[in-house]
Scaffold this motif. Structure first.
Motif, PDB file in Angstrom:
ATOM      1  N   ALA A  51     -52.837 -27.634 -53.220  1.00  0.00           N
ATOM      2  CA  ALA A  51     -51.654 -27.106 -52.888  1.00  0.00           C
ATOM      3  C   ALA A  51     -50.562 -28.376 -51.904  1.00  0.00           C
ATOM      4  CB  ALA A  51     -51.492 -25.785 -52.436  1.00  0.00           C
ATOM      5  N   LEU A  52     -51.377 -29.513 -51.737  1.00  0.00           N
ATOM      6  CA  LEU A  52     -50.648 -30.432 -50.736  1.00  0.00           C
ATOM      7  C   LEU A  52     -49.402 -31.340 -51.466  1.00  0.00           C
ATOM      8  CD1 LEU A  52     -53.429 -31.119 -47.473  1.00  0.00           C
ATOM      9  CD2 LEU A  52     -51.067 -30.258 -47.541  1.00  0.00           C
ATOM     10  N   PRO A  53     -49.747 -31.772 -52.042  1.00  0.00           N
ATOM     11  CA  PRO A  53     -49.006 -32.156 -53.029  1.00  0.00           C
ATOM     12  C   PRO A  53     -47.592 -31.526 -53.325  1.00  0.00           C
ATOM     13  CG  PRO A  53     -51.189 -32.994 -53.790  1.00  0.00           C
ATOM     14  CD  PRO A  53     -51.066 -31.734 -52.901  1.00  0.00           C
ATOM     15  N   TYR A  54     -47.734 -30.186 -53.382  1.00  0.00           N
ATOM     16  CA  TYR A  54     -45.915 -28.718 -53.519  1.00  0.00           C
ATOM     17  C   TYR A  54     -45.225 -29.245 -52.317  1.00  0.00           C
ATOM     18  CZ  TYR A  54     -48.564 -29.419 -58.730  1.00  0.00           C
ATOM     19  OH  TYR A  54     -48.503 -29.087 -59.812  1.00  0.00           O
ATOM     20  N   ALA A  55     -46.683 -29.040 -51.406  1.00  0.00           N
ATOM     21  CA  ALA A  55     -45.752 -28.521 -50.251  1.00  0.00           C
ATOM     22  C   ALA A  55     -45.417 -29.650 -50.039  1.00  0.00           C
ATOM     23  CB  ALA A  55     -46.886 -27.964 -49.305  1.00  0.00           C
ATOM     24  N   GLU A  56     -46.045 -31.433 -50.129  1.00  0.00           N
ATOM     25  CA  GLU A  56     -44.899 -32.335 -49.364  1.00  0.00           C
ATOM     26  C   GLU A  56     -44.088 -32.483 -50.195  1.00  0.00           C
ATOM     27  OE1 GLU A  56     -48.248 -35.181 -50.005  1.00  0.00           O
ATOM     28  OE2 GLU A  56     -49.675 -34.479 -48.214  1.00  0.00           O
ATOM     29  N   GLU A  57     -44.179 -32.228 -52.086  1.00  0.00           N
ATOM     30  CA  GLU A  57     -42.690 -32.837 -52.193  1.00  0.00           C
ATOM     31  C   GLU A  57     -41.136 -31.678 -52.557  1.00  0.00           C
ATOM     32  OE1 GLU A  57     -41.734 -31.435 -57.487  1.00  0.00           O
ATOM     33  OE2 GLU A  57     -43.482 -31.378 -56.845  1.00  0.00           O
ATOM     34  N   LEU A  58     -42.166 -30.271 -51.671  1.00  0.00           N
ATOM     35  CA  LEU A  58     -40.768 -29.438 -51.268  1.00  0.00           C
ATOM     36  C   LEU A  58     -40.334 -30.063 -50.109  1.00  0.00           C
ATOM     37  CD1 LEU A  58     -41.648 -26.267 -53.382  1.00  0.00           C
ATOM     38  CD2 LEU A  58     -40.152 -27.878 -54.024  1.00  0.00           C
ATOM     39  N   GLY A  59     -41.180 -30.781 -48.906  1.00  0.00           N
ATOM     40  CA  GLY A  59     -40.796 -31.031 -47.920  1.00  0.00           C
ATOM     41  C   GLY A  59     -40.983 -29.677 -46.495  1.00  0.00           C
TER      42      GLY A  59
END
Length: 244
Positions: A51-59
């Motif tokens: 999940a983290l890569p998407y959270a990072e992508e979206l800020g």
């Protein structure tokens, strides 16, 4: 100012299109919601590392609900609460996978295992979630009946071809209630969006429960509103119609 303070988004089949990508339109709408002061969070069956890569992508720097509520993260760096499956139950689930010759996967706090990649020692690890995949509805029904007989389990799905198992009482809904406590808000201030049975409880309990256009029928029936599909920027529609 929006009457909603928290937007909780399922990932697969909701935030992500069928290619597992966040569309630019959806990303833009999420940024607008955050600029308007709304907390946007992921609420997913995936593990934190997925999940983290998407959270990072979206800020997204706030709370996360992962593995269907078995872990609640205060922010992407800080685990807040964790709930574990009983190890004896996990062994029984493993035995069922052999009995029915079916694909399975299992999340421990250390790794993701599956039928082809199994090196886990049940008694040596802490288990967060177990799942089965089978396209034979009769096989899934038989497994479900045996799981119900074991007891002490929360049984949902993320697609019509699977079963997902968490500790009893643990769900995205229980996780988001905890997040509400952390943020000092009420469930009535939550917009929850999803497509599968693992989203059902939170869609029923949120202030606004939203089903995607591609959602399972039971989810659509329980939701307050149905929006466009995950391939048609349904999350952006939620934000623009109900939050901004």
């Amino acid at each position: 100012m929006s009457k909603y303070a928290l937007l909780a988004l399922d990932m697969d089949g909701t935030l992500l299109d069928d290619d597992h990508v966040v569309s630019q339109e959806t990303a833009n709408a999420i940024a607008e919601a955050q600029q308007a002061g709304v907390t946007v969070m992921l609420s997913t069956g995936r593990a934190i590392q997925n999940a983290l890569p998407y959270a990072e992508e979206l800020g997204l720097n706030g709370p996360l609900i992962v593995v269907n509520g078995s872990e609640i993260w205060r922010n992407p760096q800080e685990l807040y609460m964790r709930y574990l499956l009983d190890r004896d139950a996990v062994q029984q689930m493993l035995n069922l996978s052999e009995k029915y010759d079916t694909w399975f996967w299992a999340y421990s706090t250390k790794a993701l295992y599956n039928r082809e990649k199994w090196s886990g020692e049940v008694d040596q690890e802490d288990w967060l979630k177990f799942g089965y995949y089978n396209e034979d509805v009769d096989v899934l029904s038989s497994i479900l009946a045996e799981l119900q007989a074991i007891g002490g389990l929360e049984l949902t799905n993320s697609a019509l071809t699977n079963i997902e198992i968490n500790p009893a009482g643990i769900s995205k809904a229980s996780g988001i209630r905890t997040v509400c406590e952390l943020l000092g808000i009420e469930m009535s201030q939550v917009v929850a969006v999803g497509d599968s049975l693992n989203d059902l409880a939170v869609i029923q309990q949120a202030g606004l429960g939203v089903a995607m256009g591609n959602a399972q029928d039971a989810v659509k029936q329980a939701a307050d509103v149905v929006v466009a599909s995950n391939n048609e920027h349904g999350v952006a529609e939620v934000i623009r119609r109900f939050i901004l």
